[in-house]
Design a protein around this motif. Sequence first.
Motif, PDB file in Angstrom:
ATOM      1  N   GLN A 188      16.747   3.756  66.975  1.00 29.56           N
ATOM      2  CA  GLN A 188      17.635   4.323  65.962  1.00 29.56           C
ATOM      3  C   GLN A 188      19.033   4.617  66.513  1.00 29.56           C
ATOM      4  O   GLN A 188      19.609   5.671  66.257  1.00 29.56           O
ATOM      5  N   GLU A 189      19.553   3.668  67.240  1.00 25.97           N
ATOM      6  CA  GLU A 189      20.920   3.778  67.723  1.00 25.97           C
ATOM      7  C   GLU A 189      21.819   2.948  66.799  1.00 25.97           C
ATOM      8  O   GLU A 189      22.387   1.922  67.178  1.00 25.97           O
ATOM      9  N   TRP A 190      21.940   3.422  65.587  1.00 26.24           N
ATOM     10  CA  TRP A 190      22.673   2.706  64.554  1.00 26.24           C
ATOM     11  C   TRP A 190      24.161   2.644  64.857  1.00 26.24           C
ATOM     12  O   TRP A 190      24.824   1.654  64.540  1.00 26.24           O
ATOM     13  N   GLN A 191      24.666   3.652  65.459  1.00 22.81           N
ATOM     14  CA  GLN A 191      26.103   3.682  65.729  1.00 22.81           C
ATOM     15  C   GLN A 191      26.477   2.581  66.716  1.00 22.81           C
ATOM     16  O   GLN A 191      27.479   1.888  66.523  1.00 22.81           O
ATOM     17  N   THR A 192      25.686   2.389  67.745  1.00 27.89           N
ATOM     18  CA  THR A 192      25.953   1.330  68.720  1.00 27.89           C
ATOM     19  C   THR A 192      25.906  -0.034  68.041  1.00 27.89           C
ATOM     20  O   THR A 192      26.777  -0.879  68.265  1.00 27.89           O
ATOM     21  N   LEU A 193      24.902  -0.243  67.211  1.00 28.54           N
ATOM     22  CA  LEU A 193      24.784  -1.505  66.476  1.00 28.54           C
ATOM     23  C   LEU A 193      25.979  -1.728  65.564  1.00 28.54           C
ATOM     24  O   LEU A 193      26.543  -2.833  65.499  1.00 28.54           O
ATOM     25  N   ALA A 194      26.373  -0.684  64.866  1.00 29.54           N
ATOM     26  CA  ALA A 194      27.489  -0.801  63.939  1.00 29.54           C
ATOM     27  C   ALA A 194      28.786  -1.127  64.671  1.00 29.54           C
ATOM     28  O   ALA A 194      29.583  -1.965  64.215  1.00 29.54           O
ATOM     29  N   GLU A 195      29.011  -0.509  65.818  1.00 31.06           N
ATOM     30  CA  GLU A 195      30.221  -0.782  66.593  1.00 31.06           C
ATOM     31  C   GLU A 195      30.249  -2.217  67.094  1.00 31.06           C
ATOM     32  O   GLU A 195      31.283  -2.894  67.034  1.00 31.06           O
ATOM     33  N   GLU A 196      29.105  -2.692  67.592  1.00 29.56           N
ATOM     34  CA  GLU A 196      29.033  -4.065  68.076  1.00 29.56           C
ATOM     35  C   GLU A 196      29.295  -5.069  66.959  1.00 29.56           C
ATOM     36  O   GLU A 196      30.032  -6.036  67.129  1.00 29.56           O
ATOM     37  N   ARG A 197      28.700  -4.825  65.823  1.00 30.85           N
ATOM     38  CA  ARG A 197      28.889  -5.747  64.697  1.00 30.85           C
ATOM     39  C   ARG A 197      30.319  -5.679  64.161  1.00 30.85           C
ATOM     40  O   ARG A 197      30.866  -6.682  63.717  1.00 30.85           O
ATOM     41  N   LYS A 198      30.930  -4.513  64.216  1.00 31.42           N
ATOM     42  CA  LYS A 198      32.318  -4.378  63.768  1.00 31.42           C
ATOM     43  C   LYS A 198      33.241  -5.190  64.676  1.00 31.42           C
ATOM     44  O   LYS A 198      34.142  -5.891  64.193  1.00 31.42           O
ATOM     45  N   VAL A 199      33.017  -5.118  65.991  1.00 29.95           N
ATOM     46  CA  VAL A 199      33.836  -5.890  66.928  1.00 29.95           C
ATOM     47  C   VAL A 199      33.672  -7.381  66.666  1.00 29.95           C
ATOM     48  O   VAL A 199      34.650  -8.148  66.626  1.00 29.95           O
ATOM     49  N   LYS A 200      32.433  -7.796  66.432  1.00 27.71           N
ATOM     50  CA  LYS A 200      32.156  -9.210  66.163  1.00 27.71           C
ATOM     51  C   LYS A 200      32.826  -9.655  64.861  1.00 27.71           C
ATOM     52  O   LYS A 200      33.430 -10.727  64.796  1.00 27.71           O
ATOM     53  N   LEU A 201      32.735  -8.827  63.836  1.00 29.35           N
ATOM     54  CA  LEU A 201      33.351  -9.156  62.550  1.00 29.35           C
ATOM     55  C   LEU A 201      34.879  -9.202  62.642  1.00 29.35           C
ATOM     56  O   LEU A 201      35.522 -10.050  62.021  1.00 29.35           O
ATOM     57  N   ASP A 202      35.459  -8.293  63.402  1.00 23.71           N
ATOM     58  CA  ASP A 202      36.917  -8.298  63.568  1.00 23.71           C
ATOM     59  C   ASP A 202      37.382  -9.590  64.230  1.00 23.71           C
ATOM     60  O   ASP A 202      38.393 -10.175  63.824  1.00 23.71           O
ATOM     61  N   ALA A 203      36.667 -10.041  65.241  1.00 19.26           N
ATOM     62  CA  ALA A 203      37.026 -11.288  65.919  1.00 19.26           C
ATOM     63  C   ALA A 203      36.904 -12.464  64.953  1.00 19.26           C
ATOM     64  O   ALA A 203      37.769 -13.355  64.920  1.00 19.26           O
ATOM     65  N   GLN A 204      35.860 -12.453  64.154  1.00 19.70           N
ATOM     66  CA  GLN A 204      35.674 -13.532  63.186  1.00 19.70           C
ATOM     67  C   GLN A 204      36.725 -13.486  62.095  1.00 19.70           C
ATOM     68  O   GLN A 204      37.185 -14.518  61.620  1.00 19.70           O
ATOM     69  N   ASP A 205      37.126 -12.279  61.673  1.00 18.44           N
ATOM     70  CA  ASP A 205      38.166 -12.151  60.655  1.00 18.44           C
ATOM     71  C   ASP A 205      39.489 -12.743  61.129  1.00 18.44           C
ATOM     72  O   ASP A 205      40.196 -13.392  60.359  1.00 18.44           O
ATOM     73  N   GLU A 206      39.820 -12.523  62.403  1.00 22.05           N
ATOM     74  CA  GLU A 206      41.050 -13.095  62.952  1.00 22.05           C
ATOM     75  C   GLU A 206      40.996 -14.618  62.924  1.00 22.05           C
ATOM     76  O   GLU A 206      41.960 -15.279  62.519  1.00 22.05           O
ATOM     77  N   GLU A 207      39.865 -15.182  63.332  1.00 27.89           N
ATOM     78  CA  GLU A 207      39.709 -16.631  63.324  1.00 27.89           C
ATOM     79  C   GLU A 207      39.780 -17.177  61.903  1.00 27.89           C
ATOM     80  O   GLU A 207      40.398 -18.208  61.655  1.00 27.89           O
TER      81      GLU A 207
END
Length: 183
Positions: free
Chosen positions: A75-94
């Motif tokens: 139940q470390e949702w915050q860590t998961l959310a941060e990782e996915r946010k970083v991944k999504l930000d990189a994809q948004d730039e591309e």
Amino acid sequence: MSEETQVQSASAEEQPKIAQEMATDSQDQPAQPNAGELIAESKKYRVRSQKVEAELSQLKKQIETDRQKTLEEQQEWQTLAEERKVKLDAQDEEISVFRAERKAEHERLLSDFSEEEREELKELPLQSLKMVHEKLITKKSDIPNVSNARAVAKTDPNIADWTKLSSKEKRNNWQGIVDSFRK
């Protein structure tokens, strides 16, 4: 005993000859293997390396999936959310770069058409627009352009006073005006 010494001396004399014969035999045969064998061997190694690379990428995905599952279980949702946010930000730039490139390509293709055609064609997807552009523009370029033929009018290289010419005459004699400045 003399026979034994003769046999031993004879065998001692034959050994260097045999070694020399073996050396010349190996020198006579080229050391180059068959090219077909080398190609087959390189293909074998290439297939093997591709298989290993595919397996490696699959294992990396599996490790990441397992790690995410353990984080979910803990139940470390915050860590998961941060990782996915970083991944999504990189994809948004591309994605934004990709969309800008596609839009620029779309605009470039539309710029070759007249205003009326642009309005009709602006809603087409890029692939369809490329196909239409290729068909229509190549057909237009096959037809001799009469306006270009008139634009290449005779130029008077000895234009004395180009400032007294009308704008139409300047356009028609522009090459002559430029040439007079070069002289």
